[in-house]
Design a protein around this motif. Sequence first.
Motif, short mmCIF file in Angstrom:
data_model
loop_
_atom_site.label_atom_id
_atom_site.label_comp_id
_atom_site.label_asym_id
_atom_site.label_seq_id
_atom_site.Cartn_x
_atom_site.Cartn_y
_atom_site.Cartn_z
N GLN A 1 55.36 59.66 -11.79
CA GLN A 1 55.50 58.39 -12.49
C GLN A 1 54.37 57.43 -12.11
OE1 GLN A 1 59.33 56.44 -12.15
NE2 GLN A 1 58.50 54.45 -12.70
N LEU A 2 54.02 57.39 -10.83
CA LEU A 2 52.94 56.51 -10.39
C LEU A 2 51.60 56.97 -10.98
CD1 LEU A 2 52.04 54.08 -8.73
CD2 LEU A 2 51.78 55.61 -6.76
N LYS A 3 51.39 58.27 -11.06
CA LYS A 3 50.15 58.76 -11.68
C LYS A 3 50.06 58.31 -13.13
CE LYS A 3 50.25 63.22 -10.74
NZ LYS A 3 49.74 64.63 -10.67
N HIS A 4 51.19 58.36 -13.84
CA HIS A 4 51.21 57.89 -15.23
C HIS A 4 50.93 56.40 -15.30
CE1 HIS A 4 52.44 57.46 -19.42
NE2 HIS A 4 53.25 56.48 -19.03
N GLN A 5 51.53 55.64 -14.41
CA GLN A 5 51.30 54.20 -14.38
C GLN A 5 49.84 53.88 -14.09
OE1 GLN A 5 54.35 53.45 -11.41
NE2 GLN A 5 55.68 52.44 -12.91
N ALA A 6 49.24 54.64 -13.18
CA ALA A 6 47.83 54.42 -12.85
C ALA A 6 46.93 54.73 -14.03
CB ALA A 6 47.45 55.27 -11.64
N ARG A 7 47.24 55.80 -14.76
CA ARG A 7 46.42 56.19 -15.93
C ARG A 7 46.52 55.15 -17.04
NH1 ARG A 7 48.58 61.43 -14.98
NH2 ARG A 7 50.12 61.05 -16.62
N THR A 8 47.70 54.60 -17.22
CA THR A 8 47.93 53.69 -18.35
C THR A 8 47.81 52.22 -17.97
OG1 THR A 8 50.32 53.72 -17.91
CG2 THR A 8 49.45 55.36 -19.47
N GLY A 9 47.62 51.95 -16.68
CA GLY A 9 47.52 50.57 -16.25
C GLY A 9 48.85 49.84 -16.23
N THR A 10 49.94 50.60 -16.21
CA THR A 10 51.27 49.99 -16.18
C THR A 10 51.54 49.42 -14.79
OG1 THR A 10 52.03 51.66 -17.75
CG2 THR A 10 53.73 50.40 -16.58
N PRO A 11 52.02 48.18 -14.68
CA PRO A 11 52.29 47.60 -13.37
C PRO A 11 53.29 48.43 -12.57
CG PRO A 11 52.35 45.91 -15.06
CD PRO A 11 52.27 47.22 -15.78
N SER A 12 53.06 48.51 -11.26
CA SER A 12 53.94 49.28 -10.39
C SER A 12 54.11 48.55 -9.06
CB SER A 12 53.36 50.68 -10.13
OG SER A 12 54.13 51.37 -9.16
N LEU A 13 55.25 48.75 -8.44
CA LEU A 13 55.48 48.20 -7.11
C LEU A 13 54.54 48.85 -6.10
CD1 LEU A 13 57.30 46.40 -5.31
CD2 LEU A 13 58.84 48.35 -5.07
N PHE A 14 54.11 50.09 -6.41
CA PHE A 14 53.26 50.84 -5.50
C PHE A 14 51.79 50.70 -5.88
CE2 PHE A 14 57.27 53.33 -5.85
CZ PHE A 14 57.78 53.02 -4.60
N ASP A 15 50.94 50.62 -4.88
CA ASP A 15 49.50 50.59 -5.10
C ASP A 15 49.08 51.89 -5.79
OD1 ASP A 15 46.59 50.97 -4.50
OD2 ASP A 15 46.87 49.08 -3.44
N TYR A 16 48.19 51.78 -6.77
CA TYR A 16 47.73 52.96 -7.50
C TYR A 16 47.08 53.99 -6.57
CZ TYR A 16 48.34 50.43 -11.95
OH TYR A 16 48.85 49.75 -13.01
N TYR A 17 46.62 53.56 -5.41
CA TYR A 17 46.00 54.50 -4.47
C TYR A 17 46.99 55.61 -4.09
CZ TYR A 17 43.41 56.21 -0.40
OH TYR A 17 42.73 57.01 0.49
N GLY A 18 48.27 55.29 -4.16
CA GLY A 18 49.28 56.30 -3.86
C GLY A 18 49.33 57.42 -4.88
N ALA A 19 48.68 57.22 -6.03
CA ALA A 19 48.68 58.25 -7.07
C ALA A 19 47.60 59.30 -6.85
CB ALA A 19 48.50 57.61 -8.44
N THR A 20 46.75 59.12 -5.84
CA THR A 20 45.63 60.05 -5.64
C THR A 20 46.10 61.40 -5.11
OG1 THR A 20 45.22 59.11 -3.44
CG2 THR A 20 43.94 58.22 -5.29
N GLU A 21 47.12 61.39 -4.25
CA GLU A 21 47.67 62.64 -3.71
C GLU A 21 49.01 62.36 -3.04
OE1 GLU A 21 45.79 63.78 0.30
OE2 GLU A 21 44.10 62.99 -0.86
N PRO A 22 49.86 63.39 -2.87
CA PRO A 22 51.19 63.16 -2.30
C PRO A 22 51.17 62.51 -0.92
CG PRO A 22 51.12 65.31 -3.36
CD PRO A 22 49.70 64.78 -3.37
N ALA A 23 50.20 62.88 -0.09
CA ALA A 23 50.13 62.28 1.25
C ALA A 23 49.92 60.77 1.17
CB ALA A 23 49.00 62.92 2.06
N GLU A 24 49.08 60.34 0.24
CA GLU A 24 48.85 58.90 0.09
C GLU A 24 50.08 58.21 -0.51
OE1 GLU A 24 46.58 57.44 1.47
OE2 GLU A 24 45.14 59.04 1.86
N PHE A 25 50.81 58.90 -1.36
CA PHE A 25 52.01 58.30 -1.92
C PHE A 25 53.06 58.06 -0.83
CE2 PHE A 25 56.15 58.76 -4.28
CZ PHE A 25 56.11 57.49 -4.83
N PHE A 26 53.22 59.02 0.08
CA PHE A 26 54.16 58.84 1.19
C PHE A 26 53.75 57.64 2.04
CE2 PHE A 26 54.92 59.91 5.77
CZ PHE A 26 56.26 59.55 5.80
#
Length: 273
Positions: free
Chosen positions: A212-237
């Motif tokens: 979901q965060l990867k989709h938000q990052a691609r589309t520019g949809t606001p998220s509670l999580f920093d888009y950097y978390g969409a780069t890989e699972p380790a960063e998302f954690f």
Amino acid sequence: MLSYVLPLIIGVLLIGYFAGKPYWREYQRNKIRRLPFKKEWRKILQQRMPYFRQMPADLQLQLKQHIQVFLAEKNFIGCNGVKITDEIKITIAAQACLLLLNRKTDYYPQLQTILVYPRAFVKEQNKQNADGVHYTQNMALSGESWDFGKIVLSWQDTLQGAEIPDDGRNVVIHEFAHQLDQENGKANGVPILGRGHSYKSWSAVFSAQFEQLKHQARTGTPSLFDYYGATEPAEFFAVASEVFFEQSQQFCHEYPGLYQQLKQYYQVDPVLW
């Protein structure tokens, strides 16, 4: 006869050493935990860590004891002119030990040294574009967790992360979450879970939210999580861990399933603080 007995004695001594080492280490840690917490350290905690003032008394005590052990076992090295002080050590240790509350811990066993830079540091990183072409790029980093015993932190960013406890951004929490993730090998977003915690449930919840965060990052949809978390699972954690401690109310409301996974893992509920 002696040629046979001596190796046997050495073998028994080695076995005894390695078998007894964890008990001796815990004995030493308990001695450290029983030491009075210095008044000047408490003052730094109150000034530099807003979380501390909000936490229940039992967690405050745990945190202080963890800090004492952490400072006894880890090395701090100042880089580019940084002089290591109690303020630096306590501010970093307090935020790092926030991730250890209510859990059996070995205090980041792989970590030996924390390198502290005055501000964001520049690192050359290898990249690959969409066409498969490799190139190098200089990146300004506020922190980095290495899987061979070191963490690098910007003191300026560490202070900012501590001073603003509700913006969902905290470089110390982020990098030490990576250390937890690295305890069972290369960071992959799946740390060692406690007894009764399902890896299947963890993976299902985290994978769904990561996509979901990867989709938000691609589309520019606001998220509670920093888009950097969409780069890989380790960063998302690591990013999710920042938000868990800093924006717990909103996190719990918007992502209850993910919040419950982190609540079970960290064994605390910041919503109640």
